[in-house]
Design an enzyme around this catalytic site. Structure first.
Site, PDB file in Angstrom:
ATOM      1  N   ASP A  92      50.567  45.838  41.303  1.00  0.00           N
ATOM      2  CA  ASP A  92      49.680  44.894  40.634  1.00  0.00           C
ATOM      3  C   ASP A  92      50.414  43.586  40.302  1.00  0.00           C
ATOM      4  O   ASP A  92      51.247  43.562  39.390  1.00  0.00           O
ATOM      5  CB  ASP A  92      49.165  45.559  39.349  1.00  0.00           C
ATOM      6  CG  ASP A  92      48.320  44.642  38.499  1.00  0.00           C
ATOM      7  OD1 ASP A  92      47.783  43.648  39.024  1.00  0.00           O
ATOM      8  OD2 ASP A  92      48.179  44.934  37.295  1.00  0.00           O
ATOM      9  N   SER A  95      50.212  42.088  36.411  1.00  0.00           N
ATOM     10  CA  SER A  95      50.830  42.648  35.206  1.00  0.00           C
ATOM     11  C   SER A  95      52.304  42.924  35.515  1.00  0.00           C
ATOM     12  O   SER A  95      52.724  42.799  36.668  1.00  0.00           O
ATOM     13  CB  SER A  95      50.114  43.937  34.762  1.00  0.00           C
ATOM     14  OG  SER A  95      50.313  44.978  35.699  1.00  0.00           O
ATOM     15  N   ASN A  97      54.379  45.690  33.878  1.00  0.00           N
ATOM     16  CA  ASN A  97      54.966  46.975  33.490  1.00  0.00           C
ATOM     17  C   ASN A  97      54.676  48.070  34.506  1.00  0.00           C
ATOM     18  O   ASN A  97      53.659  48.032  35.193  1.00  0.00           O
ATOM     19  CB  ASN A  97      54.407  47.440  32.132  1.00  0.00           C
ATOM     20  CG  ASN A  97      54.988  46.654  30.975  1.00  0.00           C
ATOM     21  OD1 ASN A  97      54.407  45.657  30.545  1.00  0.00           O
ATOM     22  ND2 ASN A  97      56.125  47.070  30.494  1.00  0.00           N
ATOM     23  N   TRP A  99      53.922  52.089  34.580  1.00  0.00           N
ATOM     24  CA  TRP A  99      53.648  53.290  33.782  1.00  0.00           C
ATOM     25  C   TRP A  99      53.023  54.388  34.635  1.00  0.00           C
ATOM     26  O   TRP A  99      52.354  54.097  35.627  1.00  0.00           O
ATOM     27  CB  TRP A  99      52.769  52.989  32.548  1.00  0.00           C
ATOM     28  CG  TRP A  99      51.389  52.434  32.800  1.00  0.00           C
ATOM     29  CD1 TRP A  99      50.988  51.133  32.678  1.00  0.00           C
ATOM     30  CD2 TRP A  99      50.220  53.180  33.187  1.00  0.00           C
ATOM     31  NE1 TRP A  99      49.647  51.018  32.983  1.00  0.00           N
ATOM     32  CE2 TRP A  99      49.149  52.262  33.295  1.00  0.00           C
ATOM     33  CE3 TRP A  99      49.958  54.536  33.447  1.00  0.00           C
ATOM     34  CZ2 TRP A  99      47.855  52.633  33.656  1.00  0.00           C
ATOM     35  CZ3 TRP A  99      48.667  54.913  33.816  1.00  0.00           C
ATOM     36  CH2 TRP A  99      47.636  53.954  33.912  1.00  0.00           C
ATOM     37  N   TYR A 135      42.879  48.743  27.432  1.00  0.00           N
ATOM     38  CA  TYR A 135      41.948  48.325  28.473  1.00  0.00           C
ATOM     39  C   TYR A 135      40.577  48.351  27.849  1.00  0.00           C
ATOM     40  O   TYR A 135      40.400  48.850  26.743  1.00  0.00           O
ATOM     41  CB  TYR A 135      42.036  49.270  29.666  1.00  0.00           C
ATOM     42  CG  TYR A 135      43.359  49.201  30.374  1.00  0.00           C
ATOM     43  CD1 TYR A 135      43.614  48.204  31.300  1.00  0.00           C
ATOM     44  CD2 TYR A 135      44.366  50.113  30.095  1.00  0.00           C
ATOM     45  CE1 TYR A 135      44.848  48.126  31.942  1.00  0.00           C
ATOM     46  CE2 TYR A 135      45.595  50.045  30.732  1.00  0.00           C
ATOM     47  CZ  TYR A 135      45.829  49.047  31.651  1.00  0.00           C
ATOM     48  OH  TYR A 135      47.040  48.965  32.280  1.00  0.00           O
ATOM     49  N   ASP A 276      46.112  37.887  42.265  1.00  0.00           N
ATOM     50  CA  ASP A 276      46.164  39.176  41.577  1.00  0.00           C
ATOM     51  C   ASP A 276      45.768  40.313  42.513  1.00  0.00           C
ATOM     52  O   ASP A 276      44.583  40.534  42.764  1.00  0.00           O
ATOM     53  CB  ASP A 276      45.234  39.133  40.354  1.00  0.00           C
ATOM     54  CG  ASP A 276      45.277  40.409  39.536  1.00  0.00           C
ATOM     55  OD1 ASP A 276      45.992  41.358  39.922  1.00  0.00           O
ATOM     56  OD2 ASP A 276      44.590  40.461  38.499  1.00  0.00           O
ATOM     57  N   THR A 279      43.138  43.181  41.365  1.00  0.00           N
ATOM     58  CA  THR A 279      41.739  42.855  41.114  1.00  0.00           C
ATOM     59  C   THR A 279      41.062  42.755  42.464  1.00  0.00           C
ATOM     60  O   THR A 279      41.682  42.318  43.431  1.00  0.00           O
ATOM     61  CB  THR A 279      41.652  41.491  40.379  1.00  0.00           C
ATOM     62  OG1 THR A 279      42.284  41.601  39.115  1.00  0.00           O
ATOM     63  CG2 THR A 279      40.223  41.060  40.166  1.00  0.00           C
TER      64      THR A 279
END
Ligand SMILES: *[C@@H]1O[C@H](CO)[C@@H](O)[C@H](O)[C@H]1NC(C)=O
Ligand SMILES: *[C@@H]1O[C@H](CO)[C@@H](O)[C@H](O)[C@H]1NC(C)=O
Ligand SMILES: *[C@@H]1O[C@H](CO)[C@@H](O)[C@H](O)[C@H]1NC(C)=O
Ligand SMILES: *[C@@H]1O[C@H](CO)[C@@H](O)[C@H](O)[C@H]1NC(C)=O
Ligand SMILES: *[C@@H]1O[C@H](CO)[C@@H](O)[C@H](O)[C@H]1NC(C)=O
Ligand SMILES: *[C@@H]1O[C@H](CO)[C@@H](O)[C@H](O)[C@H]1NC(C)=O
Ligand SMILES: *[C@@H]1O[C@H](CO)[C@@H](O)[C@H](O)[C@H]1NC(C)=O
Length: 403
Positions: A92, A95, A97, A99, A135, A276, A279
Site C-alpha cells: 500500500d 500508508s 506501517n 501489520w 478504519y 495510492d 485504493t
C-alpha cells in the site's frame, strides 16, 4: 574465434543474470472477489476517507449496507520470522506501517486469516509499544514486534511491525489478504517505525532506492494481477517514455498535475494528486467532483443514465507536459440500466489516484530522488517472455557481430 564467441556469450549470460538479480519481483494476486459495484464504491469511499483523515461530505449514504473491502484487490506474499511464516499483504503506497494478525488475537477478522506466532520464530524480538489504527468500520490495535521480514527472497532484519491483537468491526472480515505493508514515506508511520522499504535499502538488499508497480486492471480470472519490483523498474513492462514528476510533499506519494480535463472541460489546473496502490478508486476534491458529476448528470444516489460507454469523454491528467488518459471504459461502470462513476468526492484539495489510474500506467516510486515516474503499461507481451526474447536476441546480435 570460437573461444571468443563462447566467452562473449558467457559474458552476456552473466550480465543477464546480474540484471535479473538486481531486480526483485513479487507477483501480485488480484482478488477473485473483486467486483466494482456502487455499494463497493461507497464502502471504499468511506475506507479511503478514514485512511486520509477526511470528513464525510454532503452526499450521505447508508453505512449498514456497506460490504467488506474485497475491492482492495492487489496483494502478494511475504514471510515473517525464522522459519518463515507466510502472509499475504496488500502493498500500500498510501500508508507506511506493516501489520499482520497476531496469534494472540481471537477476533473473527484475525482467526479467519493467517496469524503470526512470535513463539515459533527464533529471530523474534519484542518491542511492545502499542498501536491503534482506526478504519471507518472499526479498528486494528495491538503492539509492535521485530523480526525478519522476507519479501521476494530478501530478508530484512529487525523490521518493526504491528501484531494485531484486536480487530473490531468488519473492515477486514473476508479480506483476501492478511495484513498491509505500507510503502509511503517514514513520516507517516505510526510509532515512527521505519517502513519496510527504507530498511530494505539501508540493509543493502537492493542497490537502488526505487520500487515500481504494474497493476493489471484487465481480466478478472487471471491469477497474475501484476507485479511489484523492488530495487528498480523493468522497461519491458512499459512502452514509450517515462514521465517523471517530483514528489511535492514526501509523506504520501504526492505530486502536482498540470491540469485535469474531462473531455473538453477543464476541471482543474495545478491540482495535487496522490498515487495510492491501496485504493481502487479516483477521489476528486468536492468542487472538481461536482463539475464532473454535472457533465454526467449524476443523481443524489450517485447514478446516471447510461449510454454507449465510448460516447462518454476521456478523463485526461496532464503531468509534466504529458497526457495520461483514462478512457470511460475504466471509470464508468454499468449496473443494469444505470451507470455510476468510479470517481468519488473528497473534502481535501488533492486527488487520490487508485488502480483506475495506476492500472493503466506503470508507476515508478523513486524514493531516493523523491519523484514518481509514469509510463504506458505494455499490455502486449507477458513479462516472463520478454527476458527470454531479449536474451535470444542478444545472442543472435552478438553472433552476427563476432562474424
Ligand atoms: C484529523 O483531522 C482532524 C481535524 O479535521 C484533526 O483534529 C486530527 O488531529 C486529524 N487526525 C490525524 C490522525 O491527522
Ligand atoms: C463474510 O463471508 C461470510 C460467508 O461468505 C458472509 O456470510 C458474511 O456476510 C461476510 N461478511 C462481510 C462483512 O462481508
Ligand atoms: C502465496 O503463498 C500461498 C501459500 O503459501 C501460495 O498458495 C500462493 O501460490 C503464493 N502466491 C504467490 C503469488 O506466490
Ligand atoms: C505459541 O503461542 C500460542 C498462542 O499465542 C500457543 O497456543 C502455543 O501453544 C505456543 N506454542 C509454543 C511452542 O509455545
Ligand atoms: C538487529 O538487532 C540485533 C539485536 O538488537 C542487533 O545485534 C543487530 O545488529 C541488528 N541488525 C540490524 C541489521 O539492524
Ligand atoms: C520499538 O520500535 C520503535 C520504532 O521502531 C523504536 O523507536 C523503539 O525504540 C522500539 N522499542 C524497543 C523497546 O525496542
Ligand atoms: C482487455 O484486453 C483486451 C485485449 O488486450 C482488450 O481487447 C479489452 O478491451 C480489454 N478490456 C478492458 C476492460 O480493458
Amino acid at each position: 574465434m570460437a573461444h571468443f564467441q563462447f566467452l562473449a556469450g558467457l559474458l552476456i549470460l552473466l550480465l543477464a543474470l546480474a540484471e535479473g538479480t538486481r531486480l526483485h519481483r513479487i507477483p501480485l494476486h488480484r482478488s477473485p472477489n473483486f467486483k466494482r459495484t456502487r455499494e463497493a464504491i461507497l464502502a471504499e469511499q468511506l475506507y479511503v476517507y478514514h485512511k486520509y483523515n477526511l470528513t464525510s461530505t454532503a452526499n450521505g449514504f447508508p453505512m449498514e449496507q456497506l460490504s467488506n473491502l474485497d475491492n482492495l484487490q492487489y496483494y502478494g506474499n511475504i514471510s515473517i520470522g525464522t522459519p518463515g511464516q507466510v502472509f499475504s499483504v496488500q502493498f500500500d503506497t498510501g500508508s507506511s506501517n506493516l501489520w499482520v494478525p497476531s496469534a494472540q488475537c481471537s477476533s473473527p477478522g484475525c482467526v479467519q486469516h493467517r496469524q503470526y506466532y512470535s513463539n515459533m520464530s527464533s529471530t523474534f524480538q519484542s518491542n511492545g509499544s502499542v498501536f491503534d489504527i482506526t478504519y471507518v468500520l472499526g479498528s486494528v490495535a495491538g503492539f509492535m514486534s521485530q523480526d525478519v521480514v522476507t519479501v521476494a527472497g530478501l530478508p530484512v532484519k529487525n523490521q518493526t511491525f504491528g501484531e494485531v491483537t484486536t480487530e473490531t468491526g468488519s473492515n477486514f472480515l473476508n479480506a483476501s489478504f492478511d495484513g498491509i505493508l505500507g510503502m509511503a514515506f517514514p513520516s507517516l508511520a505510526a510509532n515512527l517505525a521505519t517502513p519496510f522499504f527504507q530498511n530494505l535499502y539501508h540493509q543493502k538488499l537492493v542497490q537502488q532506492p526505487v520500487f515500481s508497480f504494474l497493476l493489471r486492471n484487465n481480466g478478472t480470472t487471471a491469477s497474475y494481477g501484476g507485479e511489484l519490483i523492488l530495487g528498480g523498474s523493468d522497461p519491458a513492462l512499459y512502452r514509450g517514455q517515462l514521465t517523471y514528476v517530483p514528489v511535492s510533499n514526501p509523506e504520501y506519494w504526492q505530486f502536482f498535475t498540470d491540469s485535469i480535463q474531462m473531455g473538453n472541460t477543464l476541471i482543474s489546473r495545478g491540482s495535487a494528486a496522490i498515487a495510492d496502490t491501496g485504493t481502487s478508486l479516483l477521489l476528486a476534491p468536492i468542487a472538481q467532483y461536482t463539475q464532473i458529476a454535472r457533465i454526467f448528470k449524476v443523481n443524489s444516489q450517485g447514478y446516471f443514465r447510461c449510454r454507449k460507454i465510448s460516447a462518454w469523454p476521456t478523463l485526461n491528467f496532464r503531468i509534466n507536459g504529458v497526457s495520461f488518459k483514462v478512457p470511460p471504459q475504466n471509470y464508468v461502470l454499468q449496473e443494469g440500466t444505470y451507470c455510476t462513476l468510479a470517481i468519488v468526492s473528497s473534502n481535501q484539495e488533492f486527488w487520490i489516484l487508485g488502480d483506475v489510474f495506476l492500472g493503466l500506467y506503470y508507476t515508478i516510486f523513486d524514493v531516493g530522488n523523491q519523484r514518481l515516474g509514469f509510463a504506458n503499461v505494455n499490455s502486449g507481451t507477458a513479462p516472463s517472455q520478454v527476458g527470454v526474447v531479449l536474451m535470444v536476441l542478444a545472442f543472435i546480435v552478438l553472433r552476427l557481430w563476432v562474424h
